[in-house]
Design an enzyme around this catalytic site. Structure first.
Site, PDB file in Angstrom:
ATOM      1  CB  CYS A   7      -1.085   0.121   1.386  1.00  0.00           C
ATOM      2  SG  CYS A   7      -0.637  -0.401   2.819  1.00  0.00           S
ATOM      3  CG  ASP A   9      -8.214   2.880   0.491  1.00  0.00           C
ATOM      4  OD1 ASP A   9      -7.391   2.588   0.759  1.00  0.00           O
ATOM      5  OD2 ASP A   9      -9.269   2.071   0.958  1.00  0.00           O
ATOM      6  CG  HIS A  54      -5.846  -0.562   1.761  1.00  0.00           C
ATOM      7  ND1 HIS A  54      -5.469   0.713   1.576  1.00  0.00           N
ATOM      8  CD2 HIS A  54      -4.618  -1.305   2.077  1.00  0.00           C
ATOM      9  CE1 HIS A  54      -4.750   0.863   3.007  1.00  0.00           C
ATOM     10  NE2 HIS A  54      -4.356  -0.038   3.245  1.00  0.00           N
TER      11      HIS A  54
END
Length: 500
Positions: A138, A382, A384
């Site tokens: 990440c 994000d 993820h």
């Protein structure tokens, strides 16, 4: 409320449903950890010799993907809420969401950012059996997004917007007037949450039916369309293929010099140096350099030596006064174990600057790419969400999965203090303006000492290898008197940063 579902077209599909069902059947095979399922790998020499992951590795990758997407809220139907009274800041631009035109401007600005996330089923990373970065990459993805934003400003027309933004569903968020259960008369506040092709009208928080957003042609849309080949080329540089100069394969390879390998956790400071090495190594960019600050200090003379091409030339021809564009990355620590609230106003002022290209950091052990804020909440992209790999070597590949229609927010107070701030300057004049503007923003901190400083002169270039070795050549520079920092404002050296 801040967990935002992707659109039905972009995120929901039969493949994910199958993976979720399979994950429920196979979950006993997977070992659970504090960051979701992370497989315990026992290298098989015979398998590594063939260079192919076995069926168990593929199964684990599918399970990790399904669990990860559930854990981080990508399968939950909800929206992020924005109020119409306070401005939303996105990388130097401000949007007051009190009318449809402003909401549309915000939508274009957000969706046009490059979104780089976990991918699965890409070519195996050298020296490992990894074919996904789900669960560990990440921070590398956040770093890619930071660099991609710098390249957008560097290569694309000013205020460029992705011309195919309408190909995505309407942006998933709601706009409302805070603490106002009943809104006064007037045009209803638009709410952009209806999936493309849906016949069900979306309701705003106030109960009004949201009018359909009109798709107006902006004056610069023709210019943006002409720049689309550059947009596609830029995306190929971040593709998950070994030759891609800023792809995961290259970044992991560069990280090996600091003792990192595929499957390890990376911190924002090391990622900054990896990006610097990647830009210096590539042949696709000749007029751009990356500078990484040392000990929370930007040494102006070091930047000049990187950018001023005339220093190595003898002719007095004015044409020799060339100047490379520069991306400046500043690893900092905004507190001890938690964010020092005194720095929040300073971070806001930095994100208001045109020269800011974002912040990579996140919340503890959870990397994010911050692009703006509203009130006391950070706005972020994000990394993820785990998506299938896109073969960017194909001429007609779709860029849709590289753009996000789901803005997310989190409180400043949850921000991890370890982060890297990015800036961009196109020429020498811009660099001088950057130094001035950032210094003003830094002075807004309530702390006695700024987050970082600009100073004349040169620093000691430890490079990426400095993170894996405790021996440095020469004494370290001291900008502040030793012993003057309190524990609440403990600015550790970059190699002591907590890896997110």
């Amino acid at each position: 409320m801040n967990s935002v579902s992707p659109s039905a077209v972009q995120y929901a599909g039969g493949a994910m449903q199958d993976e979720l069902v399979e994950s429920r059947r196979q979950r006993p095979l997977e070992r659970q950890g504090s960051f979701g399922p992370r497989p315990a790998r026992t290298p098989d020499p015979s398998r590594e010799a063939t260079g192919e992951p076995d069926e168990m590795d593929k199964l684990k990758a599918k399970l990790m993907t399904a669990w990860n997407n559930v854990k981080y809220g990508w399968t939950v139907k909800s929206k992020t809420s924005f109020n119409k009274i306070s401005p939303v800041t996105v990388l130097g631009h401000s949007y007051l969401l009190n009318n449809e035109d402003e909401v549309e401007r915000f939508r274009l600005a957000f969706v046009s950012r490059i979104w780089l996330t976990y991918r699965r089923e890409f070519p195996q990373l050298e020296g490992s059996t990894w074919t996904t970065d789900c669960g560990w990459g990440c921070m590398l993805r956040s770093g890619q997004m930071l660099l991609a934003q710098g390249l957008l400003i560097h290569l694309m027309p000013r205020d460029w917007a992705w011309p195919d933004v309408q190909e995505l569903t309407e942006v998933d968020f709601e706009v409302f007037r805070p603490r106002s259960p009943a809104r006064a008369g007037g045009v209803p506040i638009p709410s952009f949450g209806s999936p493309r092709g849906s016949n069900t009208p979306e309701k705003s928080l106030t109960g009004y039916q949201a009018p359909k957003c009109t798709q107006r042609k902006r004056p610069e849309s023709v210019r943006d369309r002409q720049a689309e080949p550059i947009h596609h080329k830029l995306l190929t540089w971040f593709g998950d293929l070994p030759p891609a100069p800023f792809g995961l394969h290259q970044l992991v390879e560069i990280g090996k010099s600091s003792g990192k390998k595929a499957g390890d956790w990376y911190g924002p400071s090391i990622v900054a140096h990896i990006l610097r090495k990647a830009v210096a190594k590539t042949s696709v960019l000749h007029n751009l350099a990356v500078y990484v600050a040392q000990d929370c200090t930007v040494y102006k003379e070091d930047v000049v030596h990187l950018c001023d091409l005339s220093l190595g030339q003898t002719p007095s021809d004015p044409c020799s006064q060339a100047w490379k564009s520069i991306i400046i990355l500043v690893p900092v620590r905004l507190g001890g174990e938690a964010l020092n609230p005194s720095y929040i106003e300073c971070v806001k002022n930095i994100l208001k600057l045109d020269c800011c290209i974002g912040i990579i950091g996140g919340k503890p052990k959870h990397s994010l790419y911050f692009v703006g804020f509203q009130d006391e909440q950070l706005l972020y992209l994000d990394p993820h969400y785990c998506q299938p790999v896109v073969d960017v070597s194909q001429v007609d590949f779709s860029p849709e999965s590289f753009h996000c229609s789901s803005p997310k927010k989190m409180p400043f107070t949850r921000m991890d203090p370890s982060c890297t701030i990015g800036f961009y300057a196109k020429n020498k004049k811009d660099f001088e303006s950057l130094c001035s503007a950032v210094s003003v923003a830094l002075s807004s901190s309530k702390e006695k000492y700024p987050i970082f400083t600009f100073v004349e002169g040169q620093g000691q270039d430890y490079g990426l290898d400095g993170h894996s070795s405790s021996s440095h050549i020469g004494p370290a520079a001291h900008i502040l008197p030793p012993g003057t920092l309190s524990t609440g404002n403990n600015r550790r050296s970059s190699d002591e940063f907590v890896f997110l």
